[in-house]
Design an enzyme around this catalytic site. Structure first.
Site, PDB file in Angstrom:
ATOM      1  N   PRO A 146       1.124  -1.209  -0.239  1.00 10.24           N
ATOM      2  CA  PRO A 146       0.138   0.341   0.187  1.00 10.24           C
ATOM      3  C   PRO A 146       0.681   1.329   0.120  1.00 10.24           C
ATOM      4  O   PRO A 146       1.710   1.212  -0.050  1.00 10.24           O
ATOM      5  CB  PRO A 146      -0.682  -0.330   1.034  1.00 10.24           C
ATOM      6  CG  PRO A 146       0.398  -0.866   2.274  1.00 10.24           C
ATOM      7  CD  PRO A 146       0.881  -1.384   1.512  1.00 10.24           C
ATOM      8  N   LYS A 171       4.709  -4.829  -6.711  1.00  9.86           N
ATOM      9  CA  LYS A 171       4.475  -3.834  -7.428  1.00  9.86           C
ATOM     10  C   LYS A 171       4.191  -2.936  -5.987  1.00  9.86           C
ATOM     11  O   LYS A 171       3.536  -3.407  -4.980  1.00  9.86           O
ATOM     12  CB  LYS A 171       2.777  -3.889  -7.906  1.00  9.86           C
ATOM     13  CG  LYS A 171       2.284  -3.074  -8.499  1.00  9.86           C
ATOM     14  CD  LYS A 171       1.072  -3.331  -8.901  1.00  9.86           C
ATOM     15  CE  LYS A 171       0.185  -3.024  -8.051  1.00  9.86           C
ATOM     16  NZ  LYS A 171      -0.311  -1.459  -7.375  1.00  9.86           N
ATOM     17  N   GLU A 174       0.183   3.163  -6.542  1.00 12.88           N
ATOM     18  CA  GLU A 174       0.065   3.926  -7.746  1.00 12.88           C
ATOM     19  C   GLU A 174       1.043   5.450  -7.013  1.00 12.88           C
ATOM     20  O   GLU A 174       2.103   5.575  -7.199  1.00 12.88           O
ATOM     21  CB  GLU A 174      -0.611   4.389  -8.104  1.00 12.88           C
ATOM     22  CG  GLU A 174      -1.243   3.641  -9.487  1.00 12.88           C
ATOM     23  CD  GLU A 174      -2.612   3.608 -10.310  1.00 12.88           C
ATOM     24  OE1 GLU A 174      -2.925   3.804 -11.231  1.00 12.88           O
ATOM     25  OE2 GLU A 174      -3.708   3.696  -9.133  1.00 12.88           O
ATOM     26  N   ALA A 225     -11.195  -4.671   1.595  1.00 17.45           N
ATOM     27  CA  ALA A 225     -12.458  -4.491   0.072  1.00 17.45           C
ATOM     28  C   ALA A 225     -11.071  -4.889  -0.716  1.00 17.45           C
ATOM     29  O   ALA A 225     -11.407  -6.090  -1.345  1.00 17.45           O
ATOM     30  CB  ALA A 225     -12.004  -3.770  -0.442  1.00 17.45           C
ATOM     31  N   VAL A 238      -6.448 -22.133  -5.922  1.00 12.62           N
ATOM     32  CA  VAL A 238      -5.667 -22.681  -4.977  1.00 12.62           C
ATOM     33  C   VAL A 238      -4.759 -22.072  -4.709  1.00 12.62           C
ATOM     34  O   VAL A 238      -3.499 -22.716  -4.858  1.00 12.62           O
ATOM     35  CB  VAL A 238      -5.581 -24.283  -5.410  1.00 12.62           C
ATOM     36  CG1 VAL A 238      -6.084 -24.603  -3.872  1.00 12.62           C
ATOM     37  CG2 VAL A 238      -7.497 -24.323  -5.514  1.00 12.62           C
ATOM     38  N   GLU A 244      -2.998  -8.591   4.845  1.00 11.73           N
ATOM     39  CA  GLU A 244      -2.676  -8.246   5.683  1.00 11.73           C
ATOM     40  C   GLU A 244      -3.687  -6.745   5.486  1.00 11.73           C
ATOM     41  O   GLU A 244      -3.186  -6.050   5.049  1.00 11.73           O
ATOM     42  CB  GLU A 244      -1.127  -7.304   6.058  1.00 11.73           C
ATOM     43  CG  GLU A 244      -0.099  -8.549   6.432  1.00 11.73           C
ATOM     44  CD  GLU A 244      -0.155  -8.613   7.661  1.00 11.73           C
ATOM     45  OE1 GLU A 244      -0.726  -8.040   8.756  1.00 11.73           O
ATOM     46  OE2 GLU A 244       0.650  -9.597   8.750  1.00 11.73           O
ATOM     47  N   CYS A 278      -2.705   1.354   9.691  1.00 15.40           N
ATOM     48  CA  CYS A 278      -3.191   0.603   9.602  1.00 15.40           C
ATOM     49  C   CYS A 278      -3.456  -0.114  11.266  1.00 15.40           C
ATOM     50  O   CYS A 278      -4.728  -0.377  11.501  1.00 15.40           O
ATOM     51  CB  CYS A 278      -2.814  -0.724   8.641  1.00 15.40           C
ATOM     52  SG  CYS A 278      -1.345  -0.976   9.436  1.00 15.40           S
ATOM     53  N   GLU A 375     -13.088   1.841   9.414  1.00 23.12           N
ATOM     54  CA  GLU A 375     -11.589   2.730   8.958  1.00 23.12           C
ATOM     55  C   GLU A 375     -12.429   4.098   8.678  1.00 23.12           C
ATOM     56  O   GLU A 375     -12.424   3.711   7.483  1.00 23.12           O
ATOM     57  CB  GLU A 375     -10.408   1.167   8.014  1.00 23.12           C
ATOM     58  CG  GLU A 375      -9.121   2.289   8.244  1.00 23.12           C
ATOM     59  CD  GLU A 375      -8.290   1.475   8.096  1.00 23.12           C
ATOM     60  OE1 GLU A 375      -8.834   0.801   6.202  1.00 23.12           O
ATOM     61  OE2 GLU A 375      -7.441   1.269   8.253  1.00 23.12           O
TER      62      GLU A 375
HETATM   63  P1  NAD Z   1      -5.241  -0.481  -1.444  1.00 24.80           P
HETATM   64  O1  NAD Z   1      -5.959  -1.938  -0.913  1.00 24.80           O
HETATM   65  O2  NAD Z   1      -6.293   0.547  -1.989  1.00 24.80           O
HETATM   66  O3  NAD Z   1      -4.124  -0.533  -1.708  1.00 24.80           O
HETATM   67  C1  NAD Z   1      -3.109  -1.612  -1.953  1.00 24.80           C
HETATM   68  C2  NAD Z   1      -2.005  -2.264  -2.814  1.00 24.80           C
HETATM   69  O4  NAD Z   1      -3.204  -3.307  -3.431  1.00 24.80           O
HETATM   70  C3  NAD Z   1      -2.023  -1.466  -3.702  1.00 24.80           C
HETATM   71  O5  NAD Z   1      -0.641  -1.594  -4.969  1.00 24.80           O
HETATM   72  C4  NAD Z   1      -2.958  -0.855  -4.945  1.00 24.80           C
HETATM   73  O6  NAD Z   1      -2.573  -0.706  -6.458  1.00 24.80           O
HETATM   74  C5  NAD Z   1      -3.319  -3.291  -5.080  1.00 24.80           C
HETATM   75  N1  NAD Z   1      -4.827  -3.155  -5.188  1.00 24.80           N
HETATM   76  C6  NAD Z   1      -5.524  -2.714  -5.216  1.00 24.80           C
HETATM   77  N2  NAD Z   1      -6.290  -3.414  -5.378  1.00 24.80           N
HETATM   78  C7  NAD Z   1      -5.611  -4.649  -5.793  1.00 24.80           C
HETATM   79  C8  NAD Z   1      -6.996  -5.661  -6.443  1.00 24.80           C
HETATM   80  N3  NAD Z   1      -7.720  -6.076  -6.690  1.00 24.80           N
HETATM   81  N4  NAD Z   1      -5.944  -6.213  -6.918  1.00 24.80           N
HETATM   82  C9  NAD Z   1      -4.512  -6.196  -6.967  1.00 24.80           C
HETATM   83  N5  NAD Z   1      -4.172  -5.615  -6.649  1.00 24.80           N
HETATM   84  C10 NAD Z   1      -4.731  -4.487  -5.565  1.00 24.80           C
HETATM   85  O7  NAD Z   1      -4.344   0.584   0.196  1.00 24.80           O
HETATM   86  P2  NAD Z   1      -3.587   1.152   0.410  1.00 24.80           P
HETATM   87  O8  NAD Z   1      -5.196   2.593  -0.221  1.00 24.80           O
HETATM   88  O9  NAD Z   1      -2.886   1.774  -0.389  1.00 24.80           O
HETATM   89  O10 NAD Z   1      -3.496   1.539   1.704  1.00 24.80           O
HETATM   90  C11 NAD Z   1      -4.026   1.473   2.982  1.00 24.80           C
HETATM   91  C12 NAD Z   1      -5.476   0.688   3.451  1.00 24.80           C
HETATM   92  O11 NAD Z   1      -4.152  -1.101   4.263  1.00 24.80           O
HETATM   93  C13 NAD Z   1      -6.099   0.682   4.703  1.00 24.80           C
HETATM   94  O12 NAD Z   1      -7.033   0.153   4.592  1.00 24.80           O
HETATM   95  C14 NAD Z   1      -5.045   0.072   6.285  1.00 24.80           C
HETATM   96  O13 NAD Z   1      -5.005   0.108   6.991  1.00 24.80           O
HETATM   97  C15 NAD Z   1      -3.868  -0.823   5.096  1.00 24.80           C
HETATM   98  N6  NAD Z   1      -2.986  -1.288   5.578  1.00 24.80           N
HETATM   99  C16 NAD Z   1      -2.662  -2.810   5.939  1.00 24.80           C
HETATM  100  C17 NAD Z   1      -0.977  -2.723   6.716  1.00 24.80           C
HETATM  101  C18 NAD Z   1      -1.099  -3.809   7.880  1.00 24.80           C
HETATM  102  O14 NAD Z   1      -0.374  -4.642   7.997  1.00 24.80           O
HETATM  103  N7  NAD Z   1      -2.527  -4.714   7.695  1.00 24.80           N
HETATM  104  C19 NAD Z   1      -0.558  -2.594   6.969  1.00 24.80           C
HETATM  105  C20 NAD Z   1      -0.735  -0.857   6.081  1.00 24.80           C
HETATM  106  C21 NAD Z   1      -1.955  -0.921   5.593  1.00 24.80           C
END
Ligand code: NAD
Length: 484
Positions: A146, A171, A174, A225, A238, A244, A278, A375
């Site tokens: 993220p 990856k 963005e 999501a 599978v 996370e 997070c 959140e």
């Molecule tokens: P995001 O879910 O929008 O994106 C995260 C990453 O996944 C990006 O690289 C994005 O391009 C990619 N992505 C999004 N949808 C995808 C799909 N369908 N298939 C494949 N790749 C996809 O999250 P964000 O806005 O960048 O980050 C914020 C979120 O991350 C918050 O909900 C935060 O709580 C969570 N987060 C969790 C942790 C943890 O350790 N649990 C740590 C940091 C952030």
């Protein structure tokens, strides 16, 4: 600024959709970088798959040496990286320096830990046989990161994955494309060509990676999501997926601590990175006997926070990352106020350019409000008062999420209860939102199934294989006997 992808060890300009990286402090496009085309994603995976056998079979010394070299370069370039992280995330520069150091620690830690871990010799069925379980790499791991911690969350995945003999394709989000390309290049430059590929792009590039038949495991950190969507695809294929995800972490402040000191801990945990962690404290529950003093201190501290340019040394809270993030905060606050909440400080965007939002304290909240259930991911601290311990634990548990929680108390009975009863991956007592490299970052329920940091975070990047070895070929009584 680096704009190339890394495919098969080579710097290659993207041929996919352009990514406009907006500076959150100004709201203006800082740079436009071409993302990866589908063919480039496939090429990065193909290179990682081709080099997997030789990386898997390399001496542990070679893999660990590469990780140590990455750590050394991170340390050498800490100022440059901290600046890049400030412009990509909006987080103050001084804080980013600590995160660069932490990432270097992670690479060092896994370089050493991987030297100690191979598997176990277990009791065999019969004397003279040998039974061994061995941790083996998955193969090609897709690491999806993220925007909020482009370096550390990359380190939490890439360091253990490479240490155990996987190859990776990374990856970043963005928003954090410039820092991910630079950090990815540092990693890739210390391993053989193809072992670490770096692509850029949004959801579509991520989807291509996740579903790619030659990607053997997906390590994802991001929103719940997106995690659900990725989990569904991986379930169908599978394919192991470590997820996370988001959180709605509670903080419980009990009557036996100094409420003014506790307010300092809670406000820090709520406002760090403009509340975009997070494990941010997203809701505080405070015992009635100390609530007035706690709220007063929280409001005073929050109102005095220095909000501004992440590169200014005096800045404590930078901008939010996006207009969409800020709009969500405002939607949560409007819904809460509609339902009776009172904003005691903040509650509005800072006028002018960028996505700044005034650090906010809200009271008179309840669990009918989105602010207490979804959140929020912004600089907002909602405070609710409780009367007894059971009520505090019930309120904390009233969520689908299960990432972290913090409690403020000197009472070991409450600590034991929190550790046993709260359905979360981690509990902090009197010292919120700190990561221990030897500990664990994990979520359960709607916060996912991931395991990062420590030994668990290393083994998460391995499968286990069993060897049953009888040195001599001897007939067994249950084998079919030849006729006659
Ligand atoms: P995001 O879910 O929008 O994106 C995260 C990453 O996944 C990006 O690289 C994005 O391009 C990619 N992505 C999004 N949808 C995808 C799909 N369908 N298939 C494949 N790749 C996809 O999250 P964000 O806005 O960048 O980050 C914020 C979120 O991350 C918050 O909900 C935060 O709580 C969570 N987060 C969790 C942790 C943890 O350790 N649990 C740590 C940091 C952030």
């Amino acid at each position: 600024m680096r704009t190339e992808l890394i495919i098969g060890g080579r710097d290659i300009p993207g041929e996919g959709e352009p990514i406009d990286v907006v500076d959150p402090a100004t709201g203006r496009t800082a740079v436009t970088i071409a993302g990866a085309s589908e063919a480039q994603v496939d090429a990065a995976v193909a290179a990682a798959a081709a080099t997997f056998p030789s990386w898997r079979d390399a001496a542990q010394d070679e893999r660990s040496g590469a990780l140590r070299a990455v750590a050394a370069e991170l340390t050498e370039r800490r100022d440059e990286l901290a600046r890049l992280l400030a412009s990509d995330t909006g987080r103050p520069f001084a804080r980013n320096l600590l995160y660069v150091d932490f990432a270097a620690t992670i690479f060092h830690q896994y370089a050493e830990l991987a030297r100690q871990i191979a598997g176990r010799v277990v009791p065999s069925n019969e004397t003279g046989q040998l039974s061994i379980t061995r941790h083996v790499p998955f193969g090609v791991v897709a690491c999806l990161i993220p925007w909020n911690y482009p370096l550390d969350l990359l380190a939490f995945k890439v360091a253990p994955a490479l240490a155990m003999g996987n190859t990776v394709v990374v990856k970043g989000a963005e928003e954090a494309t410039p820092s991910t390309l630079t950090i990815g290049e540092i990693v890739a430059s210390h391993v053989p060509s193809g072992v670490a590929g770096v692509v850029a792009g949004g959801t579509r590039v991520g989807e291509r990676l996740v579903a790619h038949p030659d990607v053997d495991m997906v390590a994802f950190t991001g929103s719940t999501a997106a995690g659900r969507a990725i989990g569904a695809v991986c379930g169908e294929l599978v394919k192991p997926a470590h997820l996370e995800l988001g959180g709605k972490d509670p903080a419980l402040v009990f009557a036996d601590v100094d409420p003014i000191l506790a307010a300092r801990g809670v406000v820090w945990a709520a406002m760090l990175n403009a509340g975009q962690v997070c494990t941010s404290t997203e809701r505080a529950y405070v015992h009635r006997s100390v609530a007035d003093r706690f709220v007063e201190a929280a409001v005073e501290l929050t109102g005095a926070l220095e909000v501004g340019d992440p590169m200014e040394p005096t800045t404590q809270v930078g901008p939010m990352r996006s207009e969409a993030g800020r709009a969500k905060v405002m939607r949560h606050l409007a819904d809460a106020v509609d339902k009776g909440a009172r904003i005691l400080t903040g509650g509005v965007p800072v006028p002018g350019p960028g996505y700044f939002f005034e650090p906010t304290v809200v009271v008179d909240v309840n669990h009918s409000m989105d602010l207490m259930r979804e959140e929020t991911f912004g600089p907002v601290l909602p405070i609710m008062v409780f009367d007894d311990v059971d009520q505090a634990f019930e309120l904390a548990a009233d969520t689908d999420y299960g990432l972290g929680s913090s409690i403020y108390t000197r009472d070991p009975v409450l600590v034991e209860r929190a550790f046993r009863e709260l359905r979360v991956g981690g509990v902090w007592v009197n010292d919120p939102v700190v990561d221990n490299p030897a500990g664990l970052l994990a979520g359960i329920r709607a916060s996912g199934n991931g395991r990062e940091l420590g030994l668990d975070g290393l083994l998460a990047f391995t499968n286990v294989r069993h060897l049953h070895w009888q040195p001599e070929l001897q007939a067994k009584p249950w084998w079919y006997a030849p006729e006659g």
